[in-house]
Write an enzyme that holds these catalytic residues in place. Structure first.
Site, PDB file in Angstrom:
ATOM      1  N   GLU A 175     -20.728 -40.979   1.829  1.00 56.84           N
ATOM      2  CA  GLU A 175     -19.751 -40.596   2.864  1.00 56.84           C
ATOM      3  C   GLU A 175     -20.361 -39.694   3.926  1.00 56.84           C
ATOM      4  OE1 GLU A 175     -15.916 -41.083   2.596  1.00 56.84           O
ATOM      5  OE2 GLU A 175     -16.370 -42.721   1.227  1.00 56.84           O
ATOM      6  N   HIS A 246     -13.708 -34.728   0.106  1.00 57.58           N
ATOM      7  CA  HIS A 246     -15.079 -34.473   0.570  1.00 57.58           C
ATOM      8  C   HIS A 246     -15.370 -32.991   0.349  1.00 57.58           C
ATOM      9  CE1 HIS A 246     -14.462 -37.946   3.611  1.00 57.58           C
ATOM     10  NE2 HIS A 246     -15.299 -38.376   2.695  1.00 57.58           N
ATOM     11  N   CYS A 367     -14.121 -32.557  10.362  1.00 55.01           N
ATOM     12  CA  CYS A 367     -14.211 -34.000  10.094  1.00 55.01           C
ATOM     13  C   CYS A 367     -14.516 -34.777  11.362  1.00 55.01           C
ATOM     14  CB  CYS A 367     -12.896 -34.545   9.554  1.00 55.01           C
ATOM     15  SG  CYS A 367     -12.405 -33.859   7.986  1.00 55.01           S
TER      16      CYS A 367
END
Ligand code: SUG
Length: 446
Positions: A175, A246, A367
């Site tokens: 990711e 995350h 993000c």
């Protein structure tokens, strides 16, 4: 003397920004499924955040959104006929696939790639591995276009190595930078690279929510980039179970400062020991830890305190924490943030930024950006048309005002007009950002 800066590359929000609930374990995405979104407002919020960074004197770049609906993906899985027929067919027979093909998730650029600056890379180039984002279908559609995006922004192969994503196997589930932190004395100095993983490739994972990053994926990236001073802490299982899909939901770091929650790492003592050992002789790491008593996990996830941008601002000796407005709205998180700024620690002040459209899908300020540490020469070698300026801000705001809807229900994603509008918007964008006339799949098949 060459100066070295940390540039932020933000994902521009695409015209199909919507709330469909595509990401299990991302509590905001699940909670807001079915809500009406505002793609235009989302794009403008993102641009305002980029403007704030620019005004602080920091280099900022714009990453173009991906083409959605992803017609080429739908054709690959057997839908056929004209593009309109493909859309109609998939919405009628497989709406979950249709929704995945419409997601604007490329806006969360922290998941675009893992980056190793030239100061840490084996061959002195800046290395990028675009993330394969295998865990969620809608995100797994991003890797190929992200590779194209990064090669366009950083075209000079003597300075930049944009690799292919890792093999598309769950063993290498990756990711990107959302699970990577780099600490250093200053951006241009050698860094310590924390590659934070959630599970091992052959481990039997029984967590309630997926662990999206494997240890093996990060080991592969570390090898191909030749990334020096790597440490591999495990993300806490409790963090994933609590909604931290995350590591950047529970931790952020820059320069010598690692700012994190008590529940971020499975073995916190080992993390600290390994980071100290890797930093020895280079810098003294500063561990700024917030306890569960100060900020319970539920408030952490609601406020996204740790999904802030931690910035080295020219002319300021302490760091700036650029936090989401939701941090100010949450009394506990707000108290923690203000106490940090009042202390003598590495974080000197806090500002709040409104990215509420993105936040409702679980994406905070951190993000939305991919950090890339660049020397003067590397900065010069990036595509100048993507370099954010007040002029580009005006142009893109005007473009979004003209091209984007201000209201989109999940059901509207099936509207064939949205396909046409999105393509027209992206076609114009390729000119604004000088991306070339064959940048998007629809431009290559037209
Ligand atoms: O992958 N949300 C994204 C949010 C990514 C946040 N990134 C970082 N933490 N770095 C995700 O879960 C939701 C889309 C939807 O539900 O429609 C989504 O994909």
């Amino acid at each position: 003397m060459t100066s070295v800066v940390e540039a932020n590359c933000d994902g521009l929000v695409g015209p199909t920004h919507s709330y469909v609930g595509l990401s299990p374990g991302n509590l905001a995405s699940t909670r807001n499924a079915g809500e009406v979104s505002n793609p235009r407002g989302a794009a403008l919020e993102g641009l305002s955040k980029m403007r704030r960074l620019y005004d602080l004197g920091l280099p900022q770049f714009v990453l173009p959104p991906h083409e959605r609906p992803a017609i080429s993906f739908l054709k690959q899985i057997g839908f056929f006929g004209s593009d309109e027929a493909v859309l109609e067919g998939v919405w009628k027979t497989a709406p979950a696939l249709a929704a995945a093909a419409c997601s604007a998730s490329s806006m969360w650029a922290a998941n675009a790639a893992t980056v190793t600056p030239s100061a840490d890379a084996g061959d002195g180039r800046v290395h990028f591995t675009p993330a394969n984002l295998l865990t969620n279908l809608h995100r797994s559609l991003e890797g190929a276009q992200t590779t194209r995006v990064l090669r366009r922004l950083f075209p000079d192969e003597r300075r930049f190595a944009v690799h292919e994503p890792l093999p598309a196997q769950p063993h290498f589930s990756d990711e990107g930078a959302a699970n990577h932190v780099r600490l250093c004395a200053e951006h241009g100095a050698p860094g310590v690279n924390l590659f934070v993983w959630g599970r091992e490739a052959w481990e039997h994972w029984e967590g309630r929510f997926p662990a999206r990053q494997t240890r093996e994926a990060f080991e592969a990236i570390q090898r191909r980039h030749g990334a020096a001073r790597a440490v591999f802490p495990r993300q806490a299982k409790a963090a994933i179970a609590g909604g931290a899909f995350h590591n950047d939901v529970v931790c952020v770091g820059t320069r010598e400062c690692l700012f994190f929650h008590e529940r971020a790492f499975e073995d916190r003592a080992a993390m600290e020991r390994d980071v100290r050992a890797a930093a020895k002789g280079l810098f003294e790491p500063a561990f700024v830890e917030i306890s569960e008593a100060e900020l319970p996990m539920a408030d952490l996830v609601a406020s996204y305190l740790f999904n802030s941008q931690l910035l080295v601002v020219p002319g300021e000796d302490r760091l700036l924490l650029l936090a989401p407005a939701e941090t100010r709205d949450n009394p506990r998180a707000h108290a923690v943030a203000e106490a940090l700024a009042a202390s003598n620690g590495p974080i000197g002040r806090v500002e709040y930024v409104d990215v509420r459209q993105s936040m409702r899908n679980g994406g905070g300020p951190a993000c939305l950006r991919l950090r890339v540490v660049l020397t003067d020469e590397e900065l010069e070698a990036a595509n100048p048309a993507q370099h954010f300026t007040p002029g580009l801000h005006t142009t893109l705001a005007d473009w979004a005002e003209r091209r984007y809807r201000d209201s989109l229900k999940p059901g509207d994603l099936a509207d064939p007009l949205l396909l046409t509008e999105s393509r027209e918007a992206l076609d114009e964008l390729t000119q604004i950002l000088d991306l070339g006339g064959d940048f998007y799949p629809f431009q290559r098949t037209a």
